[in-house]
Design a protein around this motif. Structure first.
Motif, PDB file in Angstrom:
ATOM      1  N   LEU A 281       1.257   9.348  -5.856  1.00 44.93           N
ATOM      2  CA  LEU A 281       1.592  10.749  -5.587  1.00 44.93           C
ATOM      3  C   LEU A 281       2.521  11.305  -6.661  1.00 44.93           C
ATOM      4  O   LEU A 281       2.343  12.440  -7.126  1.00 44.93           O
ATOM      5  CB  LEU A 281       2.251  10.867  -4.208  1.00 44.93           C
ATOM      6  CG  LEU A 281       1.310  10.852  -3.012  1.00 44.93           C
ATOM      7  CD1 LEU A 281       2.071  10.578  -1.729  1.00 44.93           C
ATOM      8  CD2 LEU A 281       0.563  12.194  -2.908  1.00 44.93           C
ATOM      9  N   ARG A 282       3.488  10.518  -7.056  1.00 45.48           N
ATOM     10  CA  ARG A 282       4.426  10.979  -8.084  1.00 45.48           C
ATOM     11  C   ARG A 282       3.736  11.121  -9.438  1.00 45.48           C
ATOM     12  O   ARG A 282       4.056  12.031 -10.212  1.00 45.48           O
ATOM     13  CB  ARG A 282       5.619  10.033  -8.139  1.00 45.48           C
ATOM     14  CG  ARG A 282       6.508  10.190  -6.893  1.00 45.48           C
ATOM     15  CD  ARG A 282       7.599   9.152  -6.785  1.00 45.48           C
ATOM     16  NE  ARG A 282       8.490   9.467  -5.676  1.00 45.48           N
ATOM     17  CZ  ARG A 282       9.368   8.619  -5.146  1.00 45.48           C
ATOM     18  NH1 ARG A 282       9.472   7.391  -5.638  1.00 45.48           N
ATOM     19  NH2 ARG A 282      10.136   8.991  -4.128  1.00 45.48           N
ATOM     20  N   THR A 283       2.761  10.247  -9.690  1.00 50.65           N
ATOM     21  CA  THR A 283       1.971  10.388 -10.912  1.00 50.65           C
ATOM     22  C   THR A 283       1.190  11.691 -10.915  1.00 50.65           C
ATOM     23  O   THR A 283       1.018  12.330 -11.970  1.00 50.65           O
ATOM     24  CB  THR A 283       1.004   9.194 -11.063  1.00 50.65           C
ATOM     25  OG1 THR A 283       1.773   7.991 -11.193  1.00 50.65           O
ATOM     26  CG2 THR A 283       0.118   9.350 -12.287  1.00 50.65           C
ATOM     27  N   LEU A 284       0.733  12.106  -9.738  1.00 48.78           N
ATOM     28  CA  LEU A 284       0.014  13.368  -9.609  1.00 48.78           C
ATOM     29  C   LEU A 284       0.946  14.583  -9.680  1.00 48.78           C
ATOM     30  O   LEU A 284       0.475  15.718  -9.713  1.00 48.78           O
ATOM     31  CB  LEU A 284      -0.751  13.406  -8.284  1.00 48.78           C
ATOM     32  CG  LEU A 284      -1.934  12.442  -8.131  1.00 48.78           C
ATOM     33  CD1 LEU A 284      -2.495  12.520  -6.710  1.00 48.78           C
ATOM     34  CD2 LEU A 284      -3.020  12.753  -9.154  1.00 48.78           C
ATOM     35  N   GLY A 285       2.242  14.336  -9.684  1.00 48.83           N
ATOM     36  CA  GLY A 285       3.204  15.431  -9.724  1.00 48.83           C
ATOM     37  C   GLY A 285       3.530  16.019  -8.374  1.00 48.83           C
ATOM     38  O   GLY A 285       4.143  17.094  -8.286  1.00 48.83           O
TER      39      GLY A 285
ATOM     40  N   LEU B 120      -7.217   2.223  -3.211  1.00 49.31           N
ATOM     41  CA  LEU B 120      -6.956   2.820  -1.898  1.00 49.31           C
ATOM     42  C   LEU B 120      -5.695   3.673  -1.939  1.00 49.31           C
ATOM     43  O   LEU B 120      -5.625   4.732  -1.296  1.00 49.31           O
ATOM     44  CB  LEU B 120      -6.840   1.733  -0.841  1.00 49.31           C
ATOM     45  CG  LEU B 120      -8.124   0.935  -0.594  1.00 49.31           C
ATOM     46  CD1 LEU B 120      -7.864  -0.204   0.385  1.00 49.31           C
ATOM     47  CD2 LEU B 120      -9.231   1.844  -0.069  1.00 49.31           C
ATOM     48  N   ALA B 121      -4.696   3.231  -2.687  1.00 51.35           N
ATOM     49  CA  ALA B 121      -3.480   4.031  -2.849  1.00 51.35           C
ATOM     50  C   ALA B 121      -3.788   5.324  -3.595  1.00 51.35           C
ATOM     51  O   ALA B 121      -3.308   6.406  -3.205  1.00 51.35           O
ATOM     52  CB  ALA B 121      -2.422   3.227  -3.596  1.00 51.35           C
TER      53      ALA B 121
ATOM     54  N   ALA C 212      -5.555   7.691  -1.202  1.00 53.14           N
ATOM     55  CA  ALA C 212      -4.635   8.292  -0.235  1.00 53.14           C
ATOM     56  C   ALA C 212      -3.802   9.391  -0.884  1.00 53.14           C
ATOM     57  O   ALA C 212      -3.547  10.448  -0.277  1.00 53.14           O
ATOM     58  CB  ALA C 212      -3.728   7.216   0.357  1.00 53.14           C
ATOM     59  N   ALA C 213      -3.374   9.173  -2.122  1.00 56.20           N
ATOM     60  CA  ALA C 213      -2.576  10.177  -2.828  1.00 56.20           C
ATOM     61  C   ALA C 213      -3.396  11.435  -3.089  1.00 56.20           C
ATOM     62  O   ALA C 213      -2.897  12.560  -2.943  1.00 56.20           O
ATOM     63  CB  ALA C 213      -2.050   9.594  -4.136  1.00 56.20           C
ATOM     64  N   ILE C 214      -4.644  11.263  -3.491  1.00 55.86           N
ATOM     65  CA  ILE C 214      -5.513  12.416  -3.754  1.00 55.86           C
ATOM     66  C   ILE C 214      -5.696  13.248  -2.493  1.00 55.86           C
ATOM     67  O   ILE C 214      -5.620  14.483  -2.524  1.00 55.86           O
ATOM     68  CB  ILE C 214      -6.868  11.932  -4.307  1.00 55.86           C
ATOM     69  CG1 ILE C 214      -6.692  11.418  -5.743  1.00 55.86           C
ATOM     70  CG2 ILE C 214      -7.919  13.032  -4.256  1.00 55.86           C
ATOM     71  CD1 ILE C 214      -7.878  10.645  -6.270  1.00 55.86           C
ATOM     72  N   VAL C 215      -5.918  12.583  -1.376  1.00 59.83           N
ATOM     73  CA  VAL C 215      -6.094  13.307  -0.108  1.00 59.83           C
ATOM     74  C   VAL C 215      -4.801  13.994   0.302  1.00 59.83           C
ATOM     75  O   VAL C 215      -4.796  15.170   0.691  1.00 59.83           O
ATOM     76  CB  VAL C 215      -6.567  12.335   0.991  1.00 59.83           C
ATOM     77  CG1 VAL C 215      -6.514  13.010   2.361  1.00 59.83           C
ATOM     78  CG2 VAL C 215      -7.991  11.863   0.696  1.00 59.83           C
TER      79      VAL C 215
ATOM     80  N   LEU D 262       0.829  -1.204   0.000  1.00 60.12           N
ATOM     81  CA  LEU D 262       0.000   0.000   0.000  1.00 60.12           C
ATOM     82  C   LEU D 262       0.864   1.255   0.000  1.00 60.12           C
ATOM     83  O   LEU D 262       0.595   2.206  -0.742  1.00 60.12           O
ATOM     84  CB  LEU D 262      -0.942   0.008   1.207  1.00 60.12           C
ATOM     85  CG  LEU D 262      -1.865   1.227   1.301  1.00 60.12           C
ATOM     86  CD1 LEU D 262      -2.768   1.334   0.081  1.00 60.12           C
ATOM     87  CD2 LEU D 262      -2.687   1.180   2.590  1.00 60.12           C
ATOM     88  N   GLY D 263       1.908   1.270   0.816  1.00 55.54           N
ATOM     89  CA  GLY D 263       2.776   2.442   0.862  1.00 55.54           C
ATOM     90  C   GLY D 263       3.459   2.705  -0.463  1.00 55.54           C
ATOM     91  O   GLY D 263       3.516   3.849  -0.936  1.00 55.54           O
ATOM     92  N   ALA D 264       3.983   1.661  -1.086  1.00 52.24           N
ATOM     93  CA  ALA D 264       4.665   1.826  -2.373  1.00 52.24           C
ATOM     94  C   ALA D 264       3.700   2.320  -3.441  1.00 52.24           C
ATOM     95  O   ALA D 264       4.036   3.198  -4.252  1.00 52.24           O
ATOM     96  CB  ALA D 264       5.299   0.506  -2.801  1.00 52.24           C
ATOM     97  N   ALA D 265       2.487   1.767  -3.450  1.00 53.85           N
ATOM     98  CA  ALA D 265       1.502   2.193  -4.448  1.00 53.85           C
ATOM     99  C   ALA D 265       1.065   3.632  -4.205  1.00 53.85           C
ATOM    100  O   ALA D 265       0.824   4.389  -5.158  1.00 53.85           O
ATOM    101  CB  ALA D 265       0.303   1.253  -4.417  1.00 53.85           C
TER     102      ALA D 265
END
Length: 281
Positions: free
Chosen positions: A19-23, A160-161, A164-167, A11-14
């Motif tokens: 997040l990196r995909t979101l920039g 779920l990953a 979490a990144a969006i939030v 989950l953490g890696a994903a």
């Protein structure tokens, strides 16, 4: 900067990848950090360094007894307060999971998050579709499970990953909110149908016996954890769904049945030597 704990876990890696995909500017932390990550050991408070971190994604540090899990989370939150973190996002357990044997550690951590004084968001994650598929065991020409006709509102881990990144990328939009992130209910029978094989239901006593007597590699806390998942699904405590996940993602969630089928298929004896808890991590 955003920091994701447990960044070498699934989950953490994903989440870090999303997040990196979101920039977003993000890094990870782990006991065994990869290149560019921070070394973080929740059992060694002096190793916890969140300096320069604006948002902390605290991925639940499970795989231990409840007291140890809660102590780890408390250490991370203390360090976050000390180092001036602006917001904490905690990956908790779905509200329906109050019936599960490992819920107390999550609910205790939620109390600590709220009491920390930090702005917070709690993500109450449903059980993984990968876990559901991995808990089906192959026997003869079919699969067995203790789930009966019960359904699980399962979620693809990748969704779920992404959530979490969006939030974490825009935490102010989610300050003080609890998102209940569950998916579409699926059953073991549906997985078996997709696989083209029969499904046989195990009694809960037989399932517990197999966990205790026949399943190598389980830690002491895991048999009661898995047994609580089995009875929760079987008796309909985990089949409720909400719109939170799709609303947060801004798109339909991935099909949890397809994910569970893929996981179960990968453990088919002629394809792999899969085990009872494959897909759970």
């Amino acid at each position: 900067m955003i920091l994701v704990t447990g960044a070498n876990g699934n989950l953490g890696a994903a989440t870090l990848a999303a997040l990196r995909t979101l920039g977003a500017t993000a890094t990870g932390g782990s006991r065994t950090p990869g290149e560019g990550m921070r070394h973080l050991d929740f059992d060694a408070r002096t190793s916890l360094d969140f300096s320069g971190v604006s948002t902390l994604v605290l991925v639940s540090a499970g795989y231990a007894e409840d007291d140890q899990v809660v102590e780890r989370h408390a250490a991370a939150l203390d360090a976050a307060v000390r180092d001036g973190v602006d917001h904490v996002v905690y990956t908790s357990l779905t509200t329906a999971g109050d019936h599960l044997g490992f819920a107390p550690a999550h609910r205790a951590t939620e109390r600590l998050v709220r009491a920390s004084g930090l702005p917070w968001t709690i993500l109450r994650n449903g059980l993984y579709a990968e876990l559901f598929g991995g808990l089906l065991t192959w026997a003869g020409d079919g699969v067995e499970s203790p789930f009966g006709n019960g359904a699980l509102a399962a979620v693809a881990r990748e969704d779920l990953a992404d959530a979490a990144a969006i939030v974490a990328a825009h935490p102010d939009r989610h300050r003080g909110r609890v998102h209940d992130l569950v998916g579409t209910p699926i059953t073991a029978g549906q997985v078996a149908d997709r696989l083209g094989v029969p499904h046989r239901t195990l009694g809960l006593g037989e399932y517990r016996r197999r966990l205790l007597d026949e399943t190598a590699g389980l830690l002491p806390f895991q048999p009661p954890m898995l047994a609580s998942i089995a009875t929760g699904i079987r008796h309909g405590f985990l089949d409720g769904t909400t719109a939170d996940l799709a609303d947060l993602l801004g798109r339909p969630a991935r099909d949890p049945l397809a994910v569970a089928v893929a996981t179960a298929s990968a453990t088919r004896p002629e394809r792999a030597s899969g085990g009872l808890v494959d897909g759970a991590r």
